[in-house]
Scaffold this motif. Sequence first.
Motif, PDB file in Angstrom:
ATOM      1  N   VAL A   8       0.855  -1.175   0.000  1.00  0.00           N
ATOM      2  CA  VAL A   8       0.000   0.000   0.000  1.00  0.00           C
ATOM      3  C   VAL A   8       0.894   1.228   0.000  1.00  0.00           C
ATOM      4  O   VAL A   8       1.866   1.301   0.741  1.00  0.00           O
ATOM      5  CB  VAL A   8      -0.904   0.016   1.258  1.00  0.00           C
ATOM      6  N   ASN A   9       0.557   2.187  -0.836  1.00  0.00           N
ATOM      7  CA  ASN A   9       1.276   3.453  -0.879  1.00  0.00           C
ATOM      8  C   ASN A   9       0.304   4.574  -0.566  1.00  0.00           C
ATOM      9  O   ASN A   9      -0.875   4.501  -0.926  1.00  0.00           O
ATOM     10  CB  ASN A   9       1.880   3.691  -2.268  1.00  0.00           C
ATOM     11  N   PHE A  10       0.796   5.624   0.091  1.00  0.00           N
ATOM     12  CA  PHE A  10      -0.025   6.777   0.410  1.00  0.00           C
ATOM     13  C   PHE A  10       0.572   8.011  -0.235  1.00  0.00           C
ATOM     14  O   PHE A  10       1.795   8.189  -0.247  1.00  0.00           O
ATOM     15  CB  PHE A  10      -0.095   6.987   1.929  1.00  0.00           C
ATOM     16  N   GLN A  11      -0.288   8.848  -0.773  1.00  0.00           N
ATOM     17  CA  GLN A  11       0.169  10.117  -1.316  1.00  0.00           C
ATOM     18  C   GLN A  11       0.540  11.032  -0.154  1.00  0.00           C
ATOM     19  O   GLN A  11      -0.131  11.032   0.868  1.00  0.00           O
ATOM     20  CB  GLN A  11      -0.949  10.764  -2.147  1.00  0.00           C
ATOM     21  N   GLU A  12       1.574  11.800  -0.339  1.00  0.00           N
ATOM     22  CA  GLU A  12       1.996  12.719   0.713  1.00  0.00           C
ATOM     23  C   GLU A  12       1.065  13.928   0.805  1.00  0.00           C
ATOM     24  O   GLU A  12       0.927  14.536   1.846  1.00  0.00           O
ATOM     25  CB  GLU A  12       3.433  13.190   0.479  1.00  0.00           C
ATOM     26  N   THR A  13       0.420  14.299  -0.312  1.00  0.00           N
ATOM     27  CA  THR A  13      -0.524  15.406  -0.318  1.00  0.00           C
ATOM     28  C   THR A  13      -1.892  14.852  -0.687  1.00  0.00           C
ATOM     29  O   THR A  13      -2.017  14.086  -1.638  1.00  0.00           O
ATOM     30  CB  THR A  13      -0.102  16.482  -1.340  1.00  0.00           C
ATOM     31  N   VAL A  14      -2.882  15.237   0.074  1.00  0.00           N
ATOM     32  CA  VAL A  14      -4.241  14.732  -0.152  1.00  0.00           C
ATOM     33  C   VAL A  14      -5.189  15.899  -0.390  1.00  0.00           C
ATOM     34  O   VAL A  14      -4.928  17.023   0.016  1.00  0.00           O
ATOM     35  CB  VAL A  14      -4.730  13.893   1.052  1.00  0.00           C
ATOM     36  N   THR A  15      -6.302  15.622  -1.058  1.00  0.00           N
ATOM     37  CA  THR A  15      -7.338  16.623  -1.262  1.00  0.00           C
ATOM     38  C   THR A  15      -8.348  16.496  -0.136  1.00  0.00           C
ATOM     39  O   THR A  15      -8.863  15.413   0.124  1.00  0.00           O
ATOM     40  CB  THR A  15      -8.034  16.414  -2.622  1.00  0.00           C
ATOM     41  N   VAL A  16      -8.612  17.605   0.522  1.00  0.00           N
ATOM     42  CA  VAL A  16      -9.530  17.620   1.661  1.00  0.00           C
ATOM     43  C   VAL A  16     -10.805  18.338   1.241  1.00  0.00           C
ATOM     44  O   VAL A  16     -10.757  19.443   0.716  1.00  0.00           O
ATOM     45  CB  VAL A  16      -8.892  18.357   2.862  1.00  0.00           C
ATOM     46  N   VAL A  17     -11.938  17.676   1.441  1.00  0.00           N
ATOM     47  CA  VAL A  17     -13.236  18.289   1.170  1.00  0.00           C
ATOM     48  C   VAL A  17     -13.934  18.459   2.514  1.00  0.00           C
ATOM     49  O   VAL A  17     -14.273  17.474   3.164  1.00  0.00           O
ATOM     50  CB  VAL A  17     -14.099  17.416   0.232  1.00  0.00           C
ATOM     51  N   PRO A  18     -14.124  19.689   2.967  1.00  0.00           N
ATOM     52  CA  PRO A  18     -14.786  19.905   4.253  1.00  0.00           C
ATOM     53  C   PRO A  18     -16.216  19.359   4.238  1.00  0.00           C
ATOM     54  O   PRO A  18     -16.933  19.507   3.250  1.00  0.00           O
ATOM     55  CB  PRO A  18     -14.801  21.427   4.406  1.00  0.00           C
ATOM     56  N   ILE A  19     -16.609  18.718   5.309  1.00  0.00           N
ATOM     57  CA  ILE A  19     -17.958  18.186   5.454  1.00  0.00           C
ATOM     58  C   ILE A  19     -18.714  19.089   6.412  1.00  0.00           C
ATOM     59  O   ILE A  19     -18.260  19.315   7.536  1.00  0.00           O
ATOM     60  CB  ILE A  19     -17.924  16.741   5.982  1.00  0.00           C
ATOM     61  N   PRO A  20     -19.859  19.594   5.971  1.00  0.00           N
ATOM     62  CA  PRO A  20     -20.614  20.502   6.847  1.00  0.00           C
ATOM     63  C   PRO A  20     -21.086  19.808   8.121  1.00  0.00           C
ATOM     64  O   PRO A  20     -21.311  18.602   8.138  1.00  0.00           O
ATOM     65  CB  PRO A  20     -21.827  20.912   6.003  1.00  0.00           C
ATOM     66  N   MET A  21     -21.242  20.596   9.184  1.00  0.00           N
ATOM     67  CA  MET A  21     -21.821  20.075  10.410  1.00  0.00           C
ATOM     68  C   MET A  21     -23.304  19.822  10.169  1.00  0.00           C
ATOM     69  O   MET A  21     -23.912  20.406   9.265  1.00  0.00           O
ATOM     70  CB  MET A  21     -21.647  21.079  11.554  1.00  0.00           C
ATOM     71  N   ARG A  22     -23.893  18.973  10.975  1.00  0.00           N
ATOM     72  CA  ARG A  22     -25.306  18.631  10.827  1.00  0.00           C
ATOM     73  C   ARG A  22     -26.185  19.880  10.832  1.00  0.00           C
ATOM     74  O   ARG A  22     -27.135  19.994  10.064  1.00  0.00           O
ATOM     75  CB  ARG A  22     -25.712  17.684  11.955  1.00  0.00           C
ATOM     76  N   SER A  23     -25.853  20.837  11.667  1.00  0.00           N
ATOM     77  CA  SER A  23     -26.661  22.051  11.788  1.00  0.00           C
ATOM     78  C   SER A  23     -26.560  22.961  10.564  1.00  0.00           C
ATOM     79  O   SER A  23     -27.381  23.853  10.382  1.00  0.00           O
ATOM     80  CB  SER A  23     -26.248  22.820  13.035  1.00  0.00           C
ATOM     81  N   GLU A  24     -25.574  22.739   9.714  1.00  0.00           N
ATOM     82  CA  GLU A  24     -25.393  23.588   8.535  1.00  0.00           C
ATOM     83  C   GLU A  24     -26.229  23.134   7.336  1.00  0.00           C
ATOM     84  O   GLU A  24     -26.330  23.863   6.359  1.00  0.00           O
ATOM     85  CB  GLU A  24     -23.916  23.631   8.150  1.00  0.00           C
ATOM     86  N   TYR A  25     -26.812  21.936   7.407  1.00  0.00           N
ATOM     87  CA  TYR A  25     -27.668  21.458   6.326  1.00  0.00           C
ATOM     88  C   TYR A  25     -29.057  22.073   6.461  1.00  0.00           C
ATOM     89  O   TYR A  25     -29.527  22.342   7.565  1.00  0.00           O
ATOM     90  CB  TYR A  25     -27.804  19.936   6.373  1.00  0.00           C
ATOM     91  N   SER A  26     -29.742  22.230   5.339  1.00  0.00           N
ATOM     92  CA  SER A  26     -31.125  22.714   5.385  1.00  0.00           C
ATOM     93  C   SER A  26     -32.003  21.614   5.969  1.00  0.00           C
ATOM     94  O   SER A  26     -31.631  20.440   5.976  1.00  0.00           O
ATOM     95  CB  SER A  26     -31.604  23.071   3.971  1.00  0.00           C
ATOM     96  N   ARG A  27     -33.177  21.980   6.443  1.00  0.00           N
ATOM     97  CA  ARG A  27     -34.108  20.995   7.017  1.00  0.00           C
ATOM     98  C   ARG A  27     -34.438  19.920   5.977  1.00  0.00           C
ATOM     99  O   ARG A  27     -34.523  18.739   6.281  1.00  0.00           O
ATOM    100  CB  ARG A  27     -35.378  21.694   7.490  1.00  0.00           C
ATOM    101  N   ARG A  28     -34.625  20.310   4.715  1.00  0.00           N
ATOM    102  CA  ARG A  28     -34.967  19.371   3.647  1.00  0.00           C
ATOM    103  C   ARG A  28     -33.864  18.319   3.489  1.00  0.00           C
ATOM    104  O   ARG A  28     -34.143  17.119   3.421  1.00  0.00           O
ATOM    105  CB  ARG A  28     -35.172  20.130   2.328  1.00  0.00           C
ATOM    106  N   ILE A  29     -32.636  18.737   3.459  1.00  0.00           N
ATOM    107  CA  ILE A  29     -31.519  17.804   3.298  1.00  0.00           C
ATOM    108  C   ILE A  29     -31.348  16.950   4.556  1.00  0.00           C
ATOM    109  O   ILE A  29     -31.114  15.747   4.475  1.00  0.00           O
ATOM    110  CB  ILE A  29     -30.210  18.561   2.976  1.00  0.00           C
ATOM    111  N   ARG A  30     -31.490  17.560   5.733  1.00  0.00           N
ATOM    112  CA  ARG A  30     -31.357  16.804   6.990  1.00  0.00           C
ATOM    113  C   ARG A  30     -32.356  15.657   7.056  1.00  0.00           C
ATOM    114  O   ARG A  30     -32.023  14.557   7.488  1.00  0.00           O
ATOM    115  CB  ARG A  30     -31.543  17.724   8.200  1.00  0.00           C
ATOM    116  N   THR A  31     -33.600  15.908   6.610  1.00  0.00           N
ATOM    117  CA  THR A  31     -34.608  14.843   6.679  1.00  0.00           C
ATOM    118  C   THR A  31     -34.294  13.710   5.714  1.00  0.00           C
ATOM    119  O   THR A  31     -34.745  12.590   5.916  1.00  0.00           O
ATOM    120  CB  THR A  31     -36.027  15.388   6.381  1.00  0.00           C
ATOM    121  N   LYS A  32     -33.527  13.973   4.676  1.00  0.00           N
ATOM    122  CA  LYS A  32     -33.149  12.915   3.734  1.00  0.00           C
ATOM    123  C   LYS A  32     -31.906  12.159   4.204  1.00  0.00           C
ATOM    124  O   LYS A  32     -31.733  10.992   3.869  1.00  0.00           O
ATOM    125  CB  LYS A  32     -32.920  13.503   2.343  1.00  0.00           C
ATOM    126  N   LEU A  33     -31.051  12.820   4.961  1.00  0.00           N
ATOM    127  CA  LEU A  33     -29.816  12.183   5.417  1.00  0.00           C
ATOM    128  C   LEU A  33     -29.985  11.400   6.713  1.00  0.00           C
ATOM    129  O   LEU A  33     -29.360  10.359   6.896  1.00  0.00           O
ATOM    130  CB  LEU A  33     -28.713  13.234   5.614  1.00  0.00           C
TER     131      LEU A  33
END
Length: 140
Positions: free
Chosen positions: A58-83
Amino acid sequence: NPTNKQVASVSVADIRNAVRDLCNVPRLNEPLNYAYNHHEHEEKDQRESRESKLKKGVNFQETVTVVPIPMRSEYSRRIRTKLWSDQLEMSQNAERNMVEFAAENYDWRSVCHESHMYFCTDTKEFIHPVHVKVLLSRDQ
């Protein structure tokens, strides 16, 4: 509807909007965070690398792409009810799962696979045969 379950439908427009939203999420290139002393292990790694040229690893890249994940409270009510499920939906799912597992003699090896389930064209859901049997027995 044999399962008596309300299903939130997702339209093609919802999917396109979600994908478009993900495309606009800022991505950050950051060094991979892990504890490893390169100098201390360099000789050992080189020696082991020569010895195990034929072994896969197994090899790991030294640099990775980070995608921030919103906190639960940052989602709209519509999206929260689906997740996430609320307490009522979780309770209904647990009850349904207990009925289905009992119908399978409490044996995980004998679970009913989708190929043996009924398919509801209205909700696009698979329906366990035990629910259909219950409905048919009520009608008789």
